[in-house]
Design a protein around this motif. Sequence first.
Motif, short mmCIF file in Angstrom:
data_model
loop_
_atom_site.label_atom_id
_atom_site.label_comp_id
_atom_site.label_asym_id
_atom_site.label_seq_id
_atom_site.Cartn_x
_atom_site.Cartn_y
_atom_site.Cartn_z
N MET A 1 0.85 -1.18 0.00
CA MET A 1 0.00 0.00 0.00
C MET A 1 0.89 1.23 0.00
SD MET A 1 -3.32 0.92 2.12
CE MET A 1 -4.09 -0.08 0.90
N LYS A 2 0.50 2.20 -0.79
CA LYS A 2 1.28 3.43 -0.91
C LYS A 2 0.68 4.53 -0.03
CE LYS A 2 2.80 2.48 -5.54
NZ LYS A 2 2.87 2.93 -6.91
N LEU A 3 1.54 5.46 0.32
CA LEU A 3 1.13 6.57 1.17
C LEU A 3 -0.03 7.34 0.55
CD1 LEU A 3 1.72 8.07 3.76
CD2 LEU A 3 3.41 9.41 2.54
N GLU A 4 0.00 7.52 -0.77
CA GLU A 4 -1.08 8.24 -1.45
C GLU A 4 -2.42 7.54 -1.27
OE1 GLU A 4 1.71 7.20 -3.27
OE2 GLU A 4 2.79 9.08 -3.04
N GLU A 5 -2.39 6.21 -1.29
CA GLU A 5 -3.63 5.44 -1.11
C GLU A 5 -4.19 5.62 0.30
OE1 GLU A 5 -2.78 1.75 -4.16
OE2 GLU A 5 -1.92 1.68 -2.15
N ILE A 6 -3.31 5.61 1.27
CA ILE A 6 -3.75 5.81 2.67
C ILE A 6 -4.34 7.21 2.82
CG2 ILE A 6 -2.98 6.00 5.06
CD1 ILE A 6 -0.84 3.87 4.35
N ARG A 7 -3.64 8.21 2.27
CA ARG A 7 -4.12 9.59 2.38
C ARG A 7 -5.49 9.74 1.72
NH1 ARG A 7 0.16 12.34 0.50
NH2 ARG A 7 1.02 12.50 2.57
N ALA A 8 -5.64 9.14 0.53
CA ALA A 8 -6.92 9.22 -0.18
C ALA A 8 -8.03 8.55 0.63
CB ALA A 8 -6.81 8.57 -1.56
N TRP A 9 -7.72 7.41 1.23
CA TRP A 9 -8.71 6.70 2.04
C TRP A 9 -9.12 7.56 3.23
CZ3 TRP A 9 -9.36 5.09 7.02
CH2 TRP A 9 -10.38 4.18 7.23
N LEU A 10 -8.14 8.14 3.90
CA LEU A 10 -8.45 8.98 5.07
C LEU A 10 -9.28 10.20 4.68
CD1 LEU A 10 -5.04 8.80 6.96
CD2 LEU A 10 -7.19 7.72 7.63
N GLU A 11 -8.97 10.81 3.54
CA GLU A 11 -9.74 11.97 3.10
C GLU A 11 -11.15 11.56 2.70
OE1 GLU A 11 -7.41 13.74 0.00
OE2 GLU A 11 -5.96 14.57 1.40
N LEU A 12 -11.28 10.40 2.08
CA LEU A 12 -12.58 9.93 1.63
C LEU A 12 -13.48 9.57 2.81
CD1 LEU A 12 -14.39 9.06 -0.78
CD2 LEU A 12 -13.36 6.80 -0.57
N ASP A 14 -12.74 10.14 6.11
CA ASP A 14 -12.57 11.07 7.22
C ASP A 14 -12.62 10.32 8.53
OD1 ASP A 14 -12.16 13.47 8.50
OD2 ASP A 14 -14.20 14.17 8.26
N SER A 15 -13.54 10.61 9.40
CA SER A 15 -13.59 9.95 10.70
C SER A 15 -14.64 8.85 10.73
CB SER A 15 -13.88 10.98 11.80
OG SER A 15 -15.12 11.59 11.54
N LYS A 16 -15.09 8.39 9.56
CA LYS A 16 -16.12 7.37 9.50
C LYS A 16 -15.56 5.96 9.66
CE LYS A 16 -18.74 10.34 6.45
NZ LYS A 16 -19.02 10.63 5.06
N GLY A 17 -14.24 5.82 9.55
CA GLY A 17 -13.63 4.51 9.71
C GLY A 17 -13.62 4.09 11.17
N SER A 18 -13.56 2.80 11.38
CA SER A 18 -13.51 2.31 12.75
C SER A 18 -12.13 2.59 13.34
CB SER A 18 -13.77 0.80 12.78
OG SER A 18 -12.68 0.09 12.21
N LYS A 19 -12.04 2.55 14.66
CA LYS A 19 -10.75 2.77 15.31
C LYS A 19 -9.75 1.71 14.87
CE LYS A 19 -12.24 5.27 19.39
NZ LYS A 19 -12.21 5.35 20.85
N GLU A 20 -10.24 0.51 14.67
CA GLU A 20 -9.36 -0.58 14.23
C GLU A 20 -8.79 -0.28 12.83
OE1 GLU A 20 -9.83 -5.23 13.05
OE2 GLU A 20 -10.82 -4.57 14.88
N GLN A 21 -9.63 0.22 11.93
CA GLN A 21 -9.16 0.57 10.60
C GLN A 21 -8.13 1.70 10.68
OE1 GLN A 21 -13.06 1.47 9.05
NE2 GLN A 21 -12.90 -0.18 7.53
N LEU A 22 -8.43 2.70 11.48
CA LEU A 22 -7.51 3.83 11.60
C LEU A 22 -6.18 3.40 12.20
CD1 LEU A 22 -10.01 6.59 12.77
CD2 LEU A 22 -8.99 6.31 10.50
N ARG A 23 -6.23 2.50 13.18
CA ARG A 23 -4.99 1.98 13.76
C ARG A 23 -4.18 1.24 12.71
NH1 ARG A 23 -8.10 -0.29 17.97
NH2 ARG A 23 -8.46 1.30 19.52
N GLU A 24 -4.86 0.46 11.88
CA GLU A 24 -4.17 -0.30 10.83
C GLU A 24 -3.52 0.64 9.82
OE1 GLU A 24 -2.54 -3.54 9.09
OE2 GLU A 24 -3.58 -3.46 11.01
N TRP A 25 -4.24 1.69 9.41
CA TRP A 25 -3.67 2.66 8.48
C TRP A 25 -2.47 3.35 9.12
CZ3 TRP A 25 -4.84 1.38 3.98
CH2 TRP A 25 -6.12 1.09 3.56
#
Length: 65
Positions: A1-12, A14-25
């Motif tokens: 996974m590339k940094l750009e993909e992580i950034r895009a996911w986080l922007e898309l 935002d804070s809707k991801g679970s804490k587990e997903q955010l920890r993984e990212w």
Amino acid sequence: MKLEEIRAWLELYDSKGSKEQLREWAKISKGLEKTLRAEIAERRKALAELRETSKLANELVANNN
């Protein structure tokens, strides 16, 4: 996974991801950062060696003239 993909996911998402997903990212990002820092260190070393070789080559050219 590339940094750009992580950034895009986080922007898309935002804070809707679970804490587990955010920890993984965050974990993936940290791993990418570690890898990039190692690559930078290797390239700095290679650059220093190249500069030293270039300096030596220039000195040999100057001494042979």
